[in-house]
Design an enzyme around this catalytic site. Structure first.
Site, PDB file in Angstrom:
ATOM      1  N   LYS A 190       0.859  -1.193   0.000  1.00 37.65           N
ATOM      2  CA  LYS A 190       0.000   0.000   0.000  1.00 37.65           C
ATOM      3  C   LYS A 190       0.893   1.240   0.000  1.00 37.65           C
ATOM      4  O   LYS A 190       1.451   1.632   1.014  1.00 37.65           O
ATOM      5  CB  LYS A 190      -0.936   0.068   1.211  1.00 37.65           C
ATOM      6  N   GLU A 265      10.564   1.899   9.881  1.00 34.36           N
ATOM      7  CA  GLU A 265      11.595   2.889   9.531  1.00 34.36           C
ATOM      8  C   GLU A 265      10.927   4.239   9.658  1.00 34.36           C
ATOM      9  O   GLU A 265      10.023   4.560   8.884  1.00 34.36           O
ATOM     10  CB  GLU A 265      12.084   2.680   8.105  1.00 34.36           C
ATOM     11  N   GLU A 398      10.392  17.030  13.682  1.00 39.92           N
ATOM     12  CA  GLU A 398      10.765  16.777  12.286  1.00 39.92           C
ATOM     13  C   GLU A 398       9.897  17.656  11.388  1.00 39.92           C
ATOM     14  O   GLU A 398       8.668  17.555  11.413  1.00 39.92           O
ATOM     15  CB  GLU A 398      10.543  15.300  11.942  1.00 39.92           C
TER      16      GLU A 398
HETATM   17  P1  NAD Z   1       2.869   8.874   7.142  1.00 43.62           P
HETATM   18  O1  NAD Z   1       3.232   8.208   8.393  1.00 43.62           O
HETATM   19  O2  NAD Z   1       1.840   9.932   7.163  1.00 43.62           O
HETATM   20  O3  NAD Z   1       2.352   7.815   6.066  1.00 43.62           O
HETATM   21  C1  NAD Z   1       3.141   6.716   5.639  1.00 43.62           C
HETATM   22  C2  NAD Z   1       2.231   5.630   5.121  1.00 43.62           C
HETATM   23  O4  NAD Z   1       1.444   5.115   6.179  1.00 43.62           O
HETATM   24  C3  NAD Z   1       1.247   6.075   4.046  1.00 43.62           C
HETATM   25  O5  NAD Z   1       1.120   5.071   3.083  1.00 43.62           O
HETATM   26  C4  NAD Z   1      -0.036   6.238   4.828  1.00 43.62           C
HETATM   27  O6  NAD Z   1      -1.187   6.098   4.038  1.00 43.62           O
HETATM   28  C5  NAD Z   1       0.085   5.089   5.809  1.00 43.62           C
HETATM   29  N1  NAD Z   1      -0.705   5.232   7.047  1.00 43.62           N
HETATM   30  C6  NAD Z   1      -1.010   6.359   7.722  1.00 43.62           C
HETATM   31  N2  NAD Z   1      -1.755   6.065   8.813  1.00 43.62           N
HETATM   32  C7  NAD Z   1      -1.895   4.717   8.831  1.00 43.62           C
HETATM   33  C8  NAD Z   1      -2.534   3.807   9.716  1.00 43.62           C
HETATM   34  N3  NAD Z   1      -3.180   4.218  10.806  1.00 43.62           N
HETATM   35  N4  NAD Z   1      -2.484   2.486   9.418  1.00 43.62           N
HETATM   36  C9  NAD Z   1      -1.820   2.053   8.337  1.00 43.62           C
HETATM   37  N5  NAD Z   1      -1.198   2.866   7.459  1.00 43.62           N
HETATM   38  C10 NAD Z   1      -1.220   4.183   7.707  1.00 43.62           C
HETATM   39  O7  NAD Z   1       4.250   9.372   6.550  1.00 43.62           O
HETATM   40  P2  NAD Z   1       4.501  10.257   5.254  1.00 43.62           P
HETATM   41  O8  NAD Z   1       4.028  11.641   5.572  1.00 43.62           O
HETATM   42  O9  NAD Z   1       3.953   9.540   4.066  1.00 43.62           O
HETATM   43  O10 NAD Z   1       6.086  10.203   5.156  1.00 43.62           O
HETATM   44  C11 NAD Z   1       6.926  11.077   5.831  1.00 43.62           C
HETATM   45  C12 NAD Z   1       7.532  10.405   7.051  1.00 43.62           C
HETATM   46  O11 NAD Z   1       8.188   9.201   6.685  1.00 43.62           O
HETATM   47  C13 NAD Z   1       8.594  11.260   7.719  1.00 43.62           C
HETATM   48  O12 NAD Z   1       8.422  11.224   9.100  1.00 43.62           O
HETATM   49  C14 NAD Z   1       9.897  10.566   7.334  1.00 43.62           C
HETATM   50  O13 NAD Z   1      10.955  10.808   8.215  1.00 43.62           O
HETATM   51  C15 NAD Z   1       9.479   9.143   7.295  1.00 43.62           C
HETATM   52  N6  NAD Z   1      10.408   8.347   6.462  1.00 43.62           N
HETATM   53  C16 NAD Z   1      11.279   7.480   7.075  1.00 43.62           C
HETATM   54  C17 NAD Z   1      12.193   6.753   6.317  1.00 43.62           C
HETATM   55  C18 NAD Z   1      13.155   5.785   6.951  1.00 43.62           C
HETATM   56  O14 NAD Z   1      13.688   4.929   6.248  1.00 43.62           O
HETATM   57  N7  NAD Z   1      13.430   5.909   8.245  1.00 43.62           N
HETATM   58  C19 NAD Z   1      12.219   6.922   4.927  1.00 43.62           C
HETATM   59  C20 NAD Z   1      11.334   7.825   4.353  1.00 43.62           C
HETATM   60  C21 NAD Z   1      10.425   8.529   5.128  1.00 43.62           C
END
Ligand code: NAD
Length: 459
Positions: A190, A265, A398
């Protein structure tokens, strides 16, 4: 839209509606399903629609992956047979690199040059890399308790729920798929609801290889709806999530309810320490890359920049000069260095930190506003503030945009203390040509990876 866009769009044509892909087949477009508009951050144009997968579609996708795992050939193949398919996937992604780069650029706003030289290559390479890892993985045997022989073998775990973010969809989700299936597992991916286009194409391409049906399935939609339905589905054996820290906590809780192992991650607020013993030209390049590359949207960003007091004025002046010269603009244009941030809500969130910085008494060094050269699109000026202290919100939270927070320090011990005074611990950067300083910092900063005199090397 520029000419390049017209040219690409005529050549590749963006799908009008992105659906799930289950057992290798796209699901039908239905009038009754929820539709999420897909907006390009380049110019705010509505470029596609995303059909949100219903609970029953999630169920069908998990059932397809379950069937492929429980009764299909994939987990039962030899490593070499699987490797052959993994390399076919690598090749087909390479052959379609231009289209994948276009879809990622138009949807995520990352520059074409960056995607072509980094993310698409990485996507293909992930399939090669993990097929190699799987081909070398071995078990263990224990002979201590004579006359018994205990053998530990590595077995696939089952169906993986793979959930990815929007900041580097191709690079990160391809890593998830490749690492999952290389060992004989099957999966349901997803991607982020903001950036579904490139990954829909990837899953389509995967099905042009000899991969058995049901090994890789795709669902789409909002995290709280589709994502949640996927994580809690009883047919899922393991969850892999990359995204925000608070989302990670929710997902870990959900996975825990079903006693499913979960790999997370998450976010970062990493310290980038520049000492007076550093090669300052290299440190400057690395600092600029560390905060502004990928349009500033990197979990690995060096977003708390700590500069030793005696070199701070000179270093920060040069940083401001460099930041002002960065070319912000249309990510399809070759000379562009920073494209727009991914979506409007995110842009407003990043901008809200400019107000927070002001209220905290931080000094604006450069940027701090939307880039007014562009009438449409989510463009931000490269931004930096001198923070009042490490306790301020711009040093603790962040922000995930082209937004740097500067602090100064006297001695390396103070820098290490500041680096560790954070609820994050993803990475850290240290710039110094003095070995004891490097060793002290790298051994005492509590982060998963410390880069010494280089940014972002991950291989
Ligand atoms: P997000 O947490 O809002 O969403 C990530 C994913 O999770 C999306 O696909 C979203 O639809 C899904 N999601 C959200 N709520 C959910 C739930 N309750 N149940 C299941 N799935 C759910 O993050 P974002 O805004 O898409 O990405 C940015 C974040 O990702 C930043 O904090 C960044 O640091 C982190 N990130 C970390 C890494 C790493 O390798 N450590 C790499 C890239 C991004």
């Amino acid at each position: 839209m520029n000419n390049m866009y017209q040219e690409f769009n005529e050549k590749f044509q963006i799908k009008k509606c992105v659906t799930s892909i289950i057992n290798g087949e796209p699901t039908l477009i239905s009038k009754n399903e929820d539709i999420i508009p897909v907006i390009s951050p380049i110019n705010e144009i509505h470029i596609s629609d995303l059909q949100q997968s219903s609970n029953s579609e999630v169920d069908q996708a998990v059932s397809a992956a379950r069937e492929a795992f429980d009764n299909g050939p994939w987990p039962r193949m030899s490593v070499d047979e699987r490797k052959k398919v993994m390399l076919q996937i690598r090749d087909i992604l390479k052959e379609n690199a231009e289209e994948l780069a276009f879809l990622e650029c138009i949807n995520a706003g990352l520059t074409m040059e960056y995607i072509k030289s980094m993310h698409v290559i990485r996507a293909g390479w992930n399939f090669e890399f993990f097929s190699e890892v799987a081909s070398q993985a071995s078990g263990e045997s224990y002979t201590q308790t004579k006359p018994y022989l205990s053998i530990v073998t590595r077995e696939p775990i089952g169906v993986g729920a793979l959930i990815g973010p929007w900041n580097a969809p191709l690079a990160l989700c391809s890593m998830k798929i490749a690492s999952c299936i290389a060992f004989g597992n099957t999966c349901v991916l997803k991607p982020s609801e903001y950036t579904p286009l490139s990954l829909h194409k990837v899953v389509e391409l995967i099905h042009k290889t000899d991969i058995p049906k049901g090994v890789v399935n795709l669902v789409n939609g909002n995290g709280k709806i589709t994502g949640d339905a996927l994580v809690k589905h009883p047919g899922v054996d393991v969850v892999s999530f990359t995204g925000g820290t608070s989302t990670g906590a929710i997902i870990a809780g959900r996975a825990n309810e079903g006693l499913k192992p979960v790999a997370l991650e998450l976010g970062g607020k990493s310290a980038n320490i520049i000492t007076n013993s550093a090669n300052l030209d290299r440190a400057m390049d690395g600092t600029i890359l560390g905060i502004y590359s990928n349009n500033g949207q990197q979990c690995l960003a060096g977003s708390r920049i700590l500069v030793q007091e005696d070199i701070a004025n000179e270093f920060i002046d040069k940083f401001i000069e460099r930041s002002k010269k960065i070319r912000v603009g249309d990510p399809m244009v070759k000379s562009t260095e920073i494209g727009p941030v991914c979506h409007e809500e995110h842009m407003n969130r990043v901008l809200s930190y400019c107000d927070i910085a002001k209220n905290e008494g931080a000094e604006l060094l450069t940027g701090g506003e939307r880039d007014s050269l562009h009438e449409k699109g989510f463009y931000l000026k490269p931004t930096a503030y001198m923070a009042k202290s490490n306790e301020s919100r711009i040093c603790q939270e962040e922000i995930f945009g082209p937004f740097a927070s500067f602090l100064t320090f006297k001695e390396i011990d103070e820098a290490i203390h500041i680096a560790n005074s954070s609820s994050f611990g993803l990475v850290g950067y240290i710039w110094s040509d003095n070995l004891p300083t490097v060793m002290k910092a790298s051994q005492n900063i509590r982060a998963g990876t410390i880069w010494v005199n280089t940014p972002m090397t991950r291989n």
